[in-house]
Design an enzyme around this catalytic site. Structure first.
Site, mmCIF file in Angstrom:
data_model
loop_
_atom_site.group_PDB
_atom_site.id
_atom_site.type_symbol
_atom_site.label_atom_id
_atom_site.label_comp_id
_atom_site.label_asym_id
_atom_site.label_seq_id
_atom_site.Cartn_x
_atom_site.Cartn_y
_atom_site.Cartn_z
ATOM 1 N N TRP A 347 -29.460 -26.004 -7.640
ATOM 2 C CA TRP A 347 -30.203 -25.986 -8.915
ATOM 3 C C TRP A 347 -30.872 -27.311 -9.234
ATOM 4 C CZ3 TRP A 347 -28.471 -27.930 -14.064
ATOM 5 C CH2 TRP A 347 -27.510 -28.943 -13.934
ATOM 6 N N ASP A 348 -30.331 -28.395 -8.640
ATOM 7 C CA ASP A 348 -30.875 -29.699 -9.033
ATOM 8 C C ASP A 348 -32.307 -29.897 -8.536
ATOM 9 O OD1 ASP A 348 -30.134 -30.021 -6.411
ATOM 10 O OD2 ASP A 348 -28.502 -31.424 -6.825
ATOM 11 N N LYS A 587 -16.726 -32.301 -15.093
ATOM 12 C CA LYS A 587 -17.324 -33.097 -14.016
ATOM 13 C C LYS A 587 -18.642 -33.689 -14.504
ATOM 14 C CE LYS A 587 -18.737 -32.173 -9.218
ATOM 15 N NZ LYS A 587 -19.180 -31.049 -8.376
ATOM 16 N N GLN A 588 -19.321 -32.909 -15.312
ATOM 17 C CA GLN A 588 -20.553 -33.357 -15.952
ATOM 18 C C GLN A 588 -20.669 -32.592 -17.262
ATOM 19 O OE1 GLN A 588 -22.556 -31.423 -12.458
ATOM 20 N NE2 GLN A 588 -24.239 -31.432 -13.897
ATOM 21 N N ASP A 763 -34.665 -32.234 -50.993
ATOM 22 C CA ASP A 763 -34.062 -31.455 -52.061
ATOM 23 C C ASP A 763 -34.041 -30.004 -51.552
ATOM 24 O OD1 ASP A 763 -33.271 -30.585 -54.648
ATOM 25 O OD2 ASP A 763 -35.362 -30.027 -55.033
ATOM 26 N N LEU A 764 -33.263 -29.159 -52.207
ATOM 27 C CA LEU A 764 -33.166 -27.780 -51.725
ATOM 28 C C LEU A 764 -33.967 -26.802 -52.592
ATOM 29 C CD1 LEU A 764 -31.816 -25.515 -50.006
ATOM 30 C CD2 LEU A 764 -29.914 -25.590 -51.626
ATOM 31 N N ASP A 765 -33.502 -26.663 -53.839
ATOM 32 C CA ASP A 765 -34.074 -25.635 -54.697
ATOM 33 C C ASP A 765 -35.539 -25.933 -54.990
ATOM 34 O OD1 ASP A 765 -31.527 -24.387 -54.968
ATOM 35 O OD2 ASP A 765 -30.965 -25.929 -56.425
ATOM 36 N N THR A 771 -35.094 -20.774 -54.682
ATOM 37 C CA THR A 771 -33.975 -20.657 -55.627
ATOM 38 C C THR A 771 -34.302 -21.251 -56.990
ATOM 39 O OG1 THR A 771 -33.140 -22.507 -54.361
ATOM 40 C CG2 THR A 771 -31.908 -20.443 -54.173
ATOM 41 N N LYS A 799 -35.657 -28.625 -64.013
ATOM 42 C CA LYS A 799 -35.761 -28.672 -62.545
ATOM 43 C C LYS A 799 -35.090 -29.932 -62.001
ATOM 44 C CE LYS A 799 -39.729 -26.001 -61.149
ATOM 45 N NZ LYS A 799 -41.083 -26.130 -60.645
ATOM 46 N N SER A 868 -29.160 -32.195 -52.744
ATOM 47 C CA SER A 868 -29.424 -31.254 -53.821
ATOM 48 C C SER A 868 -28.430 -31.469 -54.945
ATOM 49 C CB SER A 868 -29.293 -29.819 -53.285
ATOM 50 O OG SER A 868 -29.289 -28.911 -54.357
ATOM 51 N N ALA A 869 -28.925 -31.290 -56.174
ATOM 52 C CA ALA A 869 -28.023 -31.391 -57.325
ATOM 53 C C ALA A 869 -27.126 -30.167 -57.426
ATOM 54 C CB ALA A 869 -28.844 -31.536 -58.610
ATOM 55 N N LYS A 899 -29.106 -36.730 -60.547
ATOM 56 C CA LYS A 899 -30.525 -37.086 -60.619
ATOM 57 C C LYS A 899 -30.897 -37.136 -62.105
ATOM 58 C CE LYS A 899 -31.508 -34.410 -56.415
ATOM 59 N NZ LYS A 899 -32.161 -33.228 -55.824
ATOM 60 N N GLU A 923 -39.164 -33.817 -52.830
ATOM 61 C CA GLU A 923 -38.666 -33.214 -54.069
ATOM 62 C C GLU A 923 -39.723 -32.374 -54.756
ATOM 63 O OE1 GLU A 923 -36.497 -32.667 -56.263
ATOM 64 O OE2 GLU A 923 -34.717 -33.879 -55.819
ATOM 65 N N ASP A 924 -39.263 -31.407 -55.554
ATOM 66 C CA ASP A 924 -40.215 -30.625 -56.348
ATOM 67 C C ASP A 924 -40.040 -30.874 -57.839
ATOM 68 O OD1 ASP A 924 -37.712 -29.347 -56.554
ATOM 69 O OD2 ASP A 924 -38.712 -27.492 -57.164
HETATM 70 C C1 BG6 Z 1 -30.952 -28.203 -58.747
HETATM 71 C C2 BG6 Z 1 -31.830 -27.198 -59.412
HETATM 72 O O1 BG6 Z 1 -31.279 -28.300 -57.417
HETATM 73 O O2 BG6 Z 1 -29.593 -27.825 -58.865
HETATM 74 C C3 BG6 Z 1 -31.402 -26.967 -60.833
HETATM 75 O O3 BG6 Z 1 -33.155 -27.669 -59.377
HETATM 76 C C4 BG6 Z 1 -29.944 -26.617 -60.897
HETATM 77 O O4 BG6 Z 1 -32.185 -25.966 -61.391
HETATM 78 C C5 BG6 Z 1 -29.139 -27.664 -60.190
HETATM 79 O O5 BG6 Z 1 -29.533 -26.511 -62.236
HETATM 80 C C6 BG6 Z 1 -27.654 -27.355 -60.200
HETATM 81 O O6 BG6 Z 1 -27.397 -26.213 -59.469
HETATM 82 P P1 BG6 Z 1 -25.984 -25.489 -59.439
HETATM 83 O O7 BG6 Z 1 -26.158 -24.508 -58.335
HETATM 84 O O8 BG6 Z 1 -24.953 -26.512 -59.143
HETATM 85 O O9 BG6 Z 1 -25.822 -24.866 -60.745
HETATM 86 MG MG MG Z 2 -35.645 -28.838 -56.620
#
Ligand code: BG6
Ligand code: MG
Length: 991
Positions: A347-348, A587-588, A763-765, A771, A799, A868-869, A899, A923-924
């Protein structure tokens, strides 16, 4: 390409040759190091006047022997091919005044050998004290022409230093016995070595006296010798020539000797094959041109480590020498430099050697693939012999195409070879755009893809993930396992490429004929795609590493492993295989191998965990191991480990690090040492639409450069402390990417500064998924239930704000107050509503473009963090199927201040092992932008300028964010990371 671009500087010359003196210049190790080859023949670096054993390798010169079993079962390999050393084409016997000189008994006073990678010649000068006490000097220049046929050309100078006499130089062939000593008889890496028994045959009608025929088993050879010695008498004799001359002390007998060689199987050689150049000077000139062409696309330099540069030149030169030029053959594990591993192809050839060839000499990469295509019927027969209903399985080790391994647990069970061949095909096609060959190889690609469905199934207990059973990965210290990580990873790539190729053929109207010929229907192709998408490639939840296989992490470690290390030689020589199989010892590294080949995208933190974990249980008994570990370490920025592993593969033969260089050179490790330069330090990745680079510079070097070809263009990268300059040396402008920033390399060089940025924190949401809307709907429902005034407009302020502060804002807005108990109950109520909405979340809820963006970030070597918060963030990323994509997920519950305080971004940066200035935030929400700035980072806003006035850069949606834009935002806001420090000549990349 201009002359000057090929010129080799005085300094480079030092790294362009291998020089050995005294005892280091002779013996078995030197015979392998000073081997010359051209893919059609190889000849060990023998001492002409002393070494009389067979020492040449011709691809067709192998014998087949039955494998005997006391207990045999269906499908066991029945025979093995063994490459045999052919008569040496350099043997020189000297007589002085009618008496033979016994060089075995003579004293070698001094010898110096130079293998010159700039002109492709091997030079030797030796001084002997012969039995009579007289001294004699013999100098030989030897060439095996890279662009020529199977031929060895020698220019010999014989000079008696302190005596005169009548000299006879017999130019004959080495067929004396020899070979492995008893000590090596039990070494499985060389077993099967035959004592070659060559018979010199009578000439056939029409043979000239300069032709000598030999035979052994089914192998027939013919050598034609051409001898020129203007000042002497030359006569053809039985099996060679004799040159006669009177010499005075200090006089020189000069002889040019050119031996053309050919091999046939089961029939005599047709002498037409022996026609070729016979003039040494013309051959030398042709060799210079061929070597120039080679370095034209392969030249490189390392400023700051001459020893390593010299080793890499040696390694690369040897690889190109041994690369097959015959589509009936591939490259043996030892190339054409020795008898190790019986000359078998493994294979090598596809995973280590072919990638280098595809990027430097694509015709030779094609030859290796053509060899596999030509053996498809044998692979079908092999699959059938193992009981598979359909498909083809390439043998683990072979020459003629049949399985030659008598140990199926570490032989035929290495199904990954099918995937390795598919990987190599995809890489070759990408590197060349050779669509005709892709179409030609499609049958092989499909037949080999079928095997995965034979050995794998959708497992209902694992959510219908596609799992493979009873396979052995590259690590042969584990065998017959389920879900070997490397095997699954390469199978996934194979199946996806096969399905893509089926579509591609359909679009060319070429699918139907092939499909009918091999009884392939649309459903089968659809199943390949399904299996690829569902491939089982898990992460161990406790260790955070990818398990090497289903059982590996649960096995005990081998007692005393750390203590014994490799000082006692490879474990395979000391333990019964079953002892190794039931312990956690490698071995590897299969997982690290998958990482180095970019088979699986994973965050850097996980790569690091894999590297550390498997580093601890890997003995590196395979010389291939150091290659993948070096690539992985360089990409992780672990310079010390990367340099150590790089040296390990680069010097594997030059320093005889595995003690068996005398069996032949370790071609895969030699090839790999260049892969470490390009894929490790250069960060080259070939899994995207264009070649992408991420050049890093270890502190120990001032800079380095290397070349590669892609689609007929040759580019050179010159890396220094500030970044990388890309130059087009020949061909059309080429699209490439540096740290994820795509650009064209055209007439003007392009300088790409190395970004200071090392991580991106998301950030997530509202950034990765929608979400934010669910949070709003949950708050709205809560407010409605409790009769508080609230609307979408009021929600803007929430937010990015954590749960309890959000509720405070709602109450403020409504002018309401509630006591603590009710406050907490309302928080819980909101969270229940929110979590109920999450129930329907799946990977489909990931915003468009996020998956691609994450891939791009990883390719650019950037870490990915989540800040994320939300206390629900962990569950949300799991639902989105991206939880294992992050290098670090900061815990909202573990930081003191929410935040807009910087805490969570600072925690995330620290968690990724980075300083805040090395990170950027996305971030949004305004609270999030403020937090990013407070942490000292550049902030990218997903939203309008109006909504996020403080953000440093705005994009309406995450799908529009690219790695290039991320890096340019850093540049716009942080002048220290600018792109304008280079001379005018160099065009700078604009993002
Ligand atoms: C943030 C959102 O990411 O998380 C907020 O923008 C939300 O709207 C906050 O309140 C906290 O989220 P959770 O899931 O811990 O209530
Ligand atoms: Mg957000």
């Amino acid at each position: 390409m201009g002359e000057d671009e090929l010129a080799i500087s005085e300094h480079d010359c030092e790294t362009m040759r291998l020089v050995r003196r005294g005892a280091d210049a002779t013996g078995d190790q030197a015979a392998a190091l000073f081997a010359l080859a051209n893919g059609l023949v190889g000849v060990e670096g023998v001492i002409d006047e002393r070494d009389a054993a067979p020492c040449a390798y011709l691809p067709d010169a192998y014998v087949s022997r039955p494998i005997g079993y006391h207990e045999s079962f269906p499908g066991y390999a029945t025979a093995t091919d063994t490459r045999v050393a052919c008569p040496g084409p350099a043997l020189l016997r000297l007589h002085v005044d009618g008496k033979p000189i016994d060089f075995g008994a003579a004293e070698l006073l001094d010898t110096e050998r130079t293998l010159d990678f700039a002109d492709g010649q091997l030079r030797r000068i030796s001084r002997w004290r012969i039995a009579t006490g007289r001294t004699l000097e013999i100098a030989v220049d030897r060439i095996v022409p890279l662009a020529g046929g199977a031929c060895v050309a020698s220019r010999i100078r014989i000079r008696p230093l302190d005596f005169a006499g009548h000299f006879q130089a017999w130019l004959t062939y080495g067929i004396d016995g020899g070979g492995a000593g008893a000590a090596e008889a039990d070494d499985p890496r060389i077993s099967g070595r035959l004592r070659p028994q060559w018979t010199i045959n009578l000439p056939l009608p029409g043979d000239t006296p300069s032709v000598t025929r030999f035979s052994q088993d089914a192998v027939a050879l013919a050598y034609r010798q051409h001898v020129a010695s203007p000042a002497a008498q030359v006569a053809a004799v039985h099996a060679g020539h004799v040159v006669r001359s009177e010499l005075v002390a200090g006089g020189i007998l000069a002889i040019d000797r050119v031996v053309a060689m050919a091999c046939a199987r089961g029939r005599p050689v047709d002498l037409v094959a022996l026609n070729g150049a016979t003039d040494f000077d013309a051959i030398a000139e042709g060799q210079r041109a061929a070597v120039r062409t080679l370095w034209g696309s392969a030249a490189f330099a390392i400023d700051g480590d001459d020893a390593l540069a010299a080793a890499l030149h040696f390694d690369l030169f040897q690889l190109h020498q041994s690369a097959s030029r015959d589509p009936n053959h591939s490259i043996g594990a030892k190339g054409l430099t020795g008898e190790g591993y019986e000359g078998h192809y493994f294979w090598d050839a596809e995973t280590f050697m072919l990638p280098v060839l595809a990027l430097q000499a694509p015709e030779q990469a094609k030859t290796l693939l053509a060899y596999r295509v030509g053996k498809l019927d044998r692979a079908r027969a092999h699959a059938a012999a193992l009981g598979h209903r359909r498909g083809a399985l390439y043998p683990w080790r072979t020459i003629a195409g049949d399985e030659c391994s008598s140990h199926y647990p570490t032989g035929s069970a290495q199904y990954h070879i099918n995937g390795d061949i598919a990987y190599a095909l995809a890489l070759y096609v990408a590197a060349t755009g050779d669509d005709a060959f892709r179409a030609e190889a499609a049958e092989m690609l499909f037949e080999t893809a079928r095997i995965w469905m034979e050995i794998g199934a959708f497992d209902p207990r694992r959510d219908r993930a596609f799992c493979t059973h009873g396979v052995t990965g590259p690590d042969e210290y584990s065998a017959l396992v389920d879900n070997d990580f490397y095997t699954n990873a390469i199978a996934r790539r194979h199946l996806a490429y096969a399905a893509d190729t089926a579509n591609w053929l359909r679009a060319r109207n070429e699918f139907a004929v092939l499909a009918a010929a091999i009884d392939l229907d649309d459903k089968e192709v659809a199943d390949w795609r399904k299996a690829a998408d569902a491939m089982w490639l898990p992460v161990d939840p406790a260790l955070g590493v990818n398990p090497q296989d289903d059982a590996f992490l649960g096995r005990p470690e081998l007692p005393g492993l750390a203590a014994s290390g490799d000082r006692h030689g490879p474990l395979l020589m000391r333990y019964h295989p079953m002892i190794l199989f039931r312990h956690q010892v490698a071995k590897q590294g299969n997982v690290v191998q998958a990482m180095a080949m970019d088979l699986v995208g994973m965050p850097l933190s996980q790569q690091r965990r894999n590297f550390d974990y498997y580093g601890r249980v890997t003995t590196h008994d395979s010389t291939l191991s150091s290659v993948s570990f070096a690539i992985a370490a360089a990409r992780l920025g672990d310079e010390k480990a990367a340099l150590e592993f790089h040296r390990e593969c680069a010097f594997v033969d030059l320093e005889d690090r595995h003690g068996n260089t005398s069996h032949g050179l370790h071609m895969a490790a030699l090839a790999g040492s260049w892969l470490v330069l390009a894929q490790g330090w250069g960060g080259l990745r070939l899994d995207g639409a264009i070649p992408s680079f991420r050049p890093q510079l270890p502190d120990a070097w001032k800079g380095y450069r290397f070349r590669m070809q892609w689609r007929g263009s040759v580019i050179e990268l010159a890396v220094d402390a500030a970044g990388c300059t890309y130059r087009l040396l020949s061909g059309d402008p080429l699209a490439v990417a540096d740290h994820g920033r795509p650009f064209n390399v055209g007439a003007e060089p392009v300088f790409a500064e190395r970004p200071g940025l090392k991580g991106v924190i998301f950030d997530l949401d509202g950034v990765l998924t929608d979400t934010a809307e669910d949070h709003y709907q949950a708050w709205q429902a809560l407010a409605d239930t409790h009769g508080f005034a609230f609307d979408r407009e009021a929600n803007h302020r929430l937010k990015g704000v954590d749960r309890s502060n959000s509720l405070r804002l709602i109450l403020d807005h409504a002018g309401a107050q509630v006591e603590a108990g009710r406050f907490d109950a309302m928080l819980a109520e909101k969270n229940d509503i929110y979590r109920a909405r999450l129930a329907g979340y799946s990977p489909a809820n990931l915003f468009e473009g996020v998956a691609e963006l994450f891939d791009g970030l990883r390719a650019a070597g950037l870490k990915i963090g989540l800040a994320s918060a939300s206390r629900n963030a962990g569950d949300v990323v799991r639902l989105l199927g991206i939880s294992d994509q992050f290098d670090f997920i900061a815990d909202a519950g573990a930081v003191a201040h929410a935040k807009p305080a910087p805490d969570i971004f600072l925690a995330c940066a620290a968690g990724m092992g980075l300083s805040p200035e090395q990170c950027i935030g996305v971030e949004d929400a305004q609270a999030g932008i403020s937090a990013i700035h407070a942490a000292g980072m550049v902030a990218i806003g997903i939203g309008s300028e109006e909504a996020l006035p403080d953000a440093d850069m705005h994009l309406p949606a995450i799908g529009q964010l690219t790695v290039a834009r991320i890096l340019s935002s850093e540049q716009e806001t942080a002048p220290r990371a600018g792109f304008s420090t280079r001379p005018d000549k160099v065009e700078e990349i604009s993002c």
